[in-house]
Design an enzyme around this catalytic site. Structure first.
Site, PDB file in Angstrom:
ATOM      1  N   VAL A 157     -30.400  24.158 -48.986  1.00  0.00           N
ATOM      2  CA  VAL A 157     -30.662  23.133 -48.824  1.00  0.00           C
ATOM      3  C   VAL A 157     -31.450  23.404 -47.401  1.00  0.00           C
ATOM      4  O   VAL A 157     -31.912  22.123 -46.863  1.00  0.00           O
ATOM      5  CB  VAL A 157     -30.110  21.717 -49.538  1.00  0.00           C
ATOM      6  CG1 VAL A 157     -29.984  21.415 -50.450  1.00  0.00           C
ATOM      7  CG2 VAL A 157     -28.729  21.571 -48.673  1.00  0.00           C
ATOM      8  N   TYR A 158     -30.595  24.296 -46.950  1.00  0.00           N
ATOM      9  CA  TYR A 158     -30.761  24.453 -45.559  1.00  0.00           C
ATOM     10  C   TYR A 158     -32.976  24.356 -44.365  1.00  0.00           C
ATOM     11  O   TYR A 158     -32.565  26.053 -45.442  1.00  0.00           O
ATOM     12  CB  TYR A 158     -30.097  24.962 -44.589  1.00  0.00           C
ATOM     13  CG  TYR A 158     -28.483  25.124 -44.829  1.00  0.00           C
ATOM     14  CD1 TYR A 158     -28.169  23.635 -45.106  1.00  0.00           C
ATOM     15  CD2 TYR A 158     -27.803  26.239 -44.443  1.00  0.00           C
ATOM     16  CE1 TYR A 158     -27.184  23.113 -44.837  1.00  0.00           C
ATOM     17  CE2 TYR A 158     -25.774  25.328 -43.880  1.00  0.00           C
ATOM     18  CZ  TYR A 158     -25.569  24.239 -44.640  1.00  0.00           C
ATOM     19  OH  TYR A 158     -24.331  24.023 -44.846  1.00  0.00           O
ATOM     20  N   SER A 159     -33.308  23.768 -45.261  1.00  0.00           N
ATOM     21  CA  SER A 159     -34.358  24.163 -44.013  1.00  0.00           C
ATOM     22  C   SER A 159     -35.460  24.526 -45.645  1.00  0.00           C
ATOM     23  O   SER A 159     -36.082  25.634 -45.518  1.00  0.00           O
ATOM     24  CB  SER A 159     -34.859  25.855 -42.916  1.00  0.00           C
ATOM     25  OG  SER A 159     -34.004  24.411 -42.522  1.00  0.00           O
TER      26      SER A 159
ATOM     27  N   GLY B 221     -34.377  26.350 -47.978  1.00  0.00           N
ATOM     28  CA  GLY B 221     -34.143  28.011 -48.460  1.00  0.00           C
ATOM     29  C   GLY B 221     -34.441  28.955 -47.147  1.00  0.00           C
ATOM     30  O   GLY B 221     -34.085  29.762 -47.593  1.00  0.00           O
TER      31      GLY B 221
END
Length: 345
Positions: free
Chosen positions: A61-63, A65
């Site tokens: 979920v960080y940016s 992918g």
């Protein structure tokens, strides 16, 4: 660099690891964390490896992918030199199966992470949150399948309660499935809730803590002071509501103490806050982040020295809060304290 075992596993990890939430930052949360492009991400990885920091933490979920993709690019040609930690479970889309720990979602999440990271295996795979709708047997049998397939090596959790971890460990033991060895937790001088239940559990069951947001969601960087407004460039203006809440008086009391110890030691406020965490029970690795090279090098200065017992005691006292029931009697009554001595101090 000092290395410690990750819980009771045979995997050694550096006491400082690098969180790549700043890589490719997009959206209201991650863009305020940092926006490192491919070139800067590669440079930050270079500095980490030069310092012996070979564990890199990310999540799907960080940016959306992008963090995994940039990390994969930055470690190209040196995969064997690094340990990759990533996470899944939180929503990655609007579809009915785009979140959770079902077999369908976890297998898809691992395949997508492998593709974005440009690798054939994930060293530490963690569930980003507990999924109450999916049977624990389904979750753990899926993780067992992925371990047997060689796609993940070790498994862990993040943001679980104590009973959720303990029930999962019991199911894993009953069936001979992989046990969780990592617990990625929020823990800082202004957020010591980890000590009440999760730390004793980790010590008893062999889970190593991987600490996220060790500087209290950016509050222990040395830029926040009693009676002064937030700095104009502070990420807290936009992201404070996303992170754990902090009582103002507790924050200022801890910062005042950090300032005093900074005067004694010649270290920065953030270095002292990180060093304190490295002395705490069950901590295997503290995840540091950085927008740029200067921030990274300052955080790396948290190792190679140790706070003395008097300084540790002062920080313990300044950051102490009354624990919630049923822990509070242990601290107030001698009989309880003798039976249940606090692990965290």
């Amino acid at each position: 660099m000092e290395y410690r075992y990750l819980g009771t596993s045979g995997l050694k990890v550096p006491v400082l690891s690098f969180g790549t939430g700043t890589f490719g930052g997009t959206g209201p949360l991650f863009s305020n964390w940092g926006t490192s492009d491919a070139m800067e991400a590669s440079r930050l990885v270079d500095i980490c490896l030069e310092a012996g920091v070979n564990l890199f933490d990310t999540a799907d979920v960080y940016s959306n992918g992008a963090s995994e993709e940039l990390l994969g690019q930055a470690i190209r040609g040196r995969r064997d030199a690094v340990v990759i930690s990533t996470k899944a479970t939180l929503p990655t889309g609007d579809g009915p199966n785009d979140a959770g720990s079902s077999r369908l979602h976890l297998v898809k999440a691992v395949e997508n992470a492998l593709r974005r990271l440009s690798t054939d295996h994930i060293d530490i795979f963690q569930l980003h949150a507990f999924d109450a709708a999916t049977p624990i047997e389904e979750v753990l049998s899926t993780l067992d399948m992925l371990v047997r397939a060689g796609k993940i090596r070790y498994v862990g959790v993040s943001n679980f309660s104590g009973w959720q971890i303990m029930k999962s460990l019991a199911v894993a033991e009953r069936h001979g499935w992989p046990r969780y060895v990592a617990n990625q937790v929020y823990y800082s001088l202004i957020g010591r809730d980890y000590e009440w239940d999760l730390m004793p559990l980790g010590k008893d069951q062999g889970l190593g803590a991987m600490v996220w947001s060790p500087l209290g969601w950016g509050r222990l960087t040395g830029k926040i002071r009693r009676g002064a407004p937030l700095p104009k460039k502070s990420r807290l203006h936009e992201t404070a509501s996303f992170g754990p809440p902090v009582d103002d008086e507790l924050l200022y009391r801890v910062v005042d103490t950090l300032d005093a110890i900074a005067e004694e030691t010649g270290k920065t406020v953030s270095q002292i806050a990180l060093n304190w965490l490295l002395q705490r029970p069950t901590v295997s690795s503290v995840i540091i982040g950085a927008r740029n090279e200067d921030q990274l090098r300052q955080n790396l200065g948290a190792i190679g020295w140790t706070l003395n017992p008097a300084q540790l005691r002062t920080l313990d006292e300044a950051s102490a809060v009354t624990p919630p029931y049923p822990h509070s009697p242990y601290y107030r009554q001698e009989g309880f304290a003798r039976l249940n001595p606090p692990i965290g101090g």
